[in-house]
Motif scaffolding. Structure first.
Motif, short mmCIF file in Angstrom:
data_model
loop_
_atom_site.label_atom_id
_atom_site.label_comp_id
_atom_site.label_asym_id
_atom_site.label_seq_id
_atom_site.Cartn_x
_atom_site.Cartn_y
_atom_site.Cartn_z
N SER A 188 11.34 4.96 -15.17
CA SER A 188 11.65 6.25 -14.54
C SER A 188 11.75 7.36 -15.58
O SER A 188 11.33 8.49 -15.33
N SER A 189 12.27 7.04 -16.76
CA SER A 189 12.33 8.11 -17.75
C SER A 189 10.95 8.34 -18.38
O SER A 189 10.61 9.46 -18.73
N ASP A 190 10.14 7.28 -18.45
CA ASP A 190 8.75 7.47 -18.89
C ASP A 190 8.03 8.41 -17.95
O ASP A 190 7.26 9.29 -18.37
N LEU A 191 8.28 8.19 -16.65
CA LEU A 191 7.66 9.02 -15.62
C LEU A 191 8.03 10.49 -15.83
O LEU A 191 7.20 11.39 -15.70
N LEU A 192 9.31 10.69 -16.16
CA LEU A 192 9.78 12.05 -16.40
C LEU A 192 9.06 12.64 -17.60
O LEU A 192 8.58 13.78 -17.57
N GLN A 193 8.96 11.84 -18.66
CA GLN A 193 8.28 12.30 -19.88
C GLN A 193 6.83 12.64 -19.60
O GLN A 193 6.26 13.54 -20.22
N ALA A 194 6.21 11.90 -18.67
CA ALA A 194 4.79 12.05 -18.44
C ALA A 194 4.49 13.09 -17.36
O ALA A 194 3.34 13.29 -16.99
N SER A 195 5.54 13.74 -16.85
CA SER A 195 5.34 14.72 -15.78
C SER A 195 4.28 15.74 -16.19
O SER A 195 4.35 16.32 -17.27
N VAL A 196 3.32 15.95 -15.30
CA VAL A 196 2.31 16.97 -15.57
C VAL A 196 2.72 18.21 -14.76
O VAL A 196 2.85 18.16 -13.55
N SER A 197 2.97 19.26 -15.46
CA SER A 197 3.44 20.48 -14.83
C SER A 197 3.02 21.63 -15.72
O SER A 197 2.84 21.44 -16.93
N PRO A 198 2.83 22.81 -15.16
CA PRO A 198 2.48 23.95 -16.02
C PRO A 198 3.51 24.14 -17.13
O PRO A 198 3.19 24.58 -18.23
N VAL A 199 4.74 23.77 -16.83
CA VAL A 199 5.84 23.98 -17.78
C VAL A 199 5.68 23.14 -19.04
O VAL A 199 6.12 23.52 -20.12
N THR A 200 5.05 21.97 -18.89
CA THR A 200 5.05 21.02 -20.01
C THR A 200 3.66 20.84 -20.63
O THR A 200 3.52 20.05 -21.55
N SER A 201 2.66 21.55 -20.14
CA SER A 201 1.30 21.32 -20.66
C SER A 201 1.25 21.69 -22.14
O SER A 201 1.79 22.70 -22.57
N GLY A 202 0.60 20.81 -22.90
CA GLY A 202 0.44 21.06 -24.33
C GLY A 202 1.61 20.60 -25.18
O GLY A 202 1.55 20.64 -26.40
N LEU A 203 2.70 20.14 -24.54
CA LEU A 203 3.85 19.69 -25.32
C LEU A 203 3.67 18.25 -25.80
O LEU A 203 2.99 17.45 -25.16
#
Lengths: 379, 379
Positions: free
Chosen positions: A255-270
């Motif tokens: 579940s925390s991996d899932l959170l880390q892997a979230s694809v969202s405009p907010v996290t792109s490129g991080l």
């Protein structure tokens, strides 16, 4: 009185009286004989004898009279926390920390040696040695002054201190950590699960002071958990208490991996390690997509937390680990989820000790072990 | 010796010595002074004084010399378990049981009053009174001889003994059980969750003797669970420890209902209460349909058991309740499921105490409470 009292009985009584005096000084701070007699409910003459014994043995010191203000104050006595030193270690994938503490569990020096997950077993053990060296040097202490050592590490660690299984650190299951430390330290060595030590640190010095029954959650890329009952870490019959993270219905790690892997405009490129913090920040700003992702994570977290809560009924849940910096974002939705599942919802608090909590907990646990050896009236 | 020893100190020492003697006699059975001195590691003269004190106080008796065989055997002393009585109650939907026990927790008389789920709160309390009356009469005892009472009942019972929530018994949440008992008994009264008492009974007198860390599962139409740690029932910070049955992911109650409601050629025409036993028997005979139904139930049971196991890491899981008569059918598949989920799989055993386990556990718990009051050296 015409009681038959043997010399052995009197020795036992003296030891019990000394214990009572030490306990009173540790709990209440420096005080004069009169207060000691009140707190211990012992006769003044008995307390005087015990204090005399303890000064001779190095456990108690008379306070500098100039420390008081008024003319002719009563002599005060204090527990000598500096009479001995304990060593606490935190051996992780990215850092090795060594903390030297006094007999009250206060850290007097802490050293950190950065490592990488790629290290071999021997390289990591060498890093442990470097951290110990740096810590002792920094504190101006030697190995001979260390009365007890506790090492925390990730994984399932059995009651003999063997690392049975460590998924988080490469080549670490079965590593001879206790043997390695025992070979260089002249004192008893204990190896313990890191979440358990972090929980103890929160109980003694952090978010859970005065709370004797709690569940600690290490939240981050390598989730872990621990239980404190009656003020002591619960180890279980084989050292596996708190390993709820492996339960297939919750699968906290995924579940925390899932959170880390979230694809969202907010996290792109991080970078992967930066995603969670960015998501949490976006939730604070009210971003709906990030909020959905975080609530999904909280739901899984709540299922596991509810299972632990319904088993041991803690007063408090402490959120620790990397995500604890975002406890403000997690607390309320977690509480709301628990409310629907538990008969009594525990309070939720964020960790206050941050990344040094395992090393701090190791120091506290070393003091506990020392107390058990030094002050056990049965021996 | 030139120690300053006050009269108060000597009183304390005498009390500690008496405690040591009582503990040795309770653990080791009747023995002569020489053995008592060895076991307590006290001087013979000290033990003699303590035994003298204890005989005067009614706690210890000299054994009948004719009990020994040889000529002129050493005088032996025993703990007087009959010095006091405790009362244990089990208040359920279908039965009320009252057990009178001695100070070793052995039941000397047990009475059972059948009731129905339809009773009102007052009618059930009247049935409790009848069970107590019958038990005291049967034992030839009076209320004045009862030194402590513990009542077990289904539901979430808080640390003050209030029945916060009872789904299994009609009109029972909030019932003034403790008040009712305190009004008629001249001793301290404790109200406790019934699964917790059953677990304690298994630990002291049943399947879990010598095992200090265990999970107890009450299996049947009203599932329950309890945890024993370090030999004592875990109550939790509010009395809700062990309530895993309410977790929505497991829903133990629904799973056993599902089992009861299984439609199979084996169970057609049976009353609801007879279905489970018929299914278990059909599994023994190798019936595939029944085996599928039971394995489905075991899977859910295993999920809940794994969550408790991963939290507290017990040495043993005891299967109690109505389904415990079919522990032979449940044990192996449950073990196999746990094996896939737990870091260390606990042993699994069926209850050996059957339907009287809650009353027996209540007697044991009453003795524990009495010991804490009588033998606490701090008071």
């Amino acid at each position: 009185m015409t009681l038959a009292v043997s010399g052995g009985d009197l020795q036992r009584l003296r030891k019990l009286n000394s214990l009572a005096v030490v306990a009173a000084l540790r709990a209440g701070g420096p005080m004069p004989l009169t207060h000691l007699a009140e707190r211990t409910e012992l006769a003044r003459a008995t307390v005087k004898q015990a204090v005399h014994d303890l000064i001779e043995q190095g456990w108690v010191a008379e306070m500098d009279p100039s420390a008081g203000g008024k003319g002719r104050p009563a002599r005060r006595y204090r527990f000598r926390a500096e009479a001995g030193r304990v060593l606490g270690l935190d051996i992780g994938a990215h850092n090795v920390r060594a903390a030297l503490g006094d007999l009250d569990g206060n850290v007097v020096h802490l050293s950190r040696v950065p490592v990488t997950p790629a290290l071999t077993r021997d390289e990591r053990l060498q890093a442990v040695d470097r951290a110990i060296d740096a810590c002792l040097t920094g504190a101006g202490a030697t190995e001979d002054e260390v009365w007890g050592a506790v090492a925390g590490s990730t994984g399932y660690i059995d009651l003999e201190g063997r690392i049975v299984l460590s998924r988080a650190i490469r080549d670490w299951s079965g590593a001879p950590l206790a043997e390695h430390l025992s070979a260089r330290l002249p004192c008893p060595v204990v190896v313990e699960n890191d979440s358990r030590l972090a929980a103890l640190a929160e109980h003694r010095k952090g978010a859970a002071r005065q709370v004797d029954n709690l569940v600690y959650l290490h939240l981050g890329r390598r989730p872990g958990a621990a239980v404190i009952l009656d003020g002591a870490p619960l180890r279980g019959s084989s050292g596996a208490a708190g390993e709820i993270g492996v339960h297939p219905l919750f699968n906290l790690a995924a579940s925390s991996d899932l959170l880390q892997a979230s694809v969202s405009p907010v996290t792109s490129g991080l970078a992967p390690g930066e995603v969670a913090a960015a998501l949490f920040e976006a939730v604070r700003q009210g971003d709906p997509g990030s909020t959905t992702a975080v609530l999904r994570y909280v739901k899984v977290l709540a299922m596991a937390t509810a299972a632990m809560t319904l088993t041991v009924d803690p007063e408090l849940v402490v959120l620790g680990g990397g995500f604890s910096r975002s406890a403000d974002v997690l607390k309320e939705p977690l509480r709301a989820e628990l409310e629907t599942m538990c008969l009594r919802t525990p309070e939720i608090r964020g960790s206050t000790l941050g990344e040094e909590c395992v090393a701090v907990g190791a120091v506290c646990f070393a003091v506990d072990h020392l107390n058990a050896r030094l002050f056990n009236p049965a021996h």
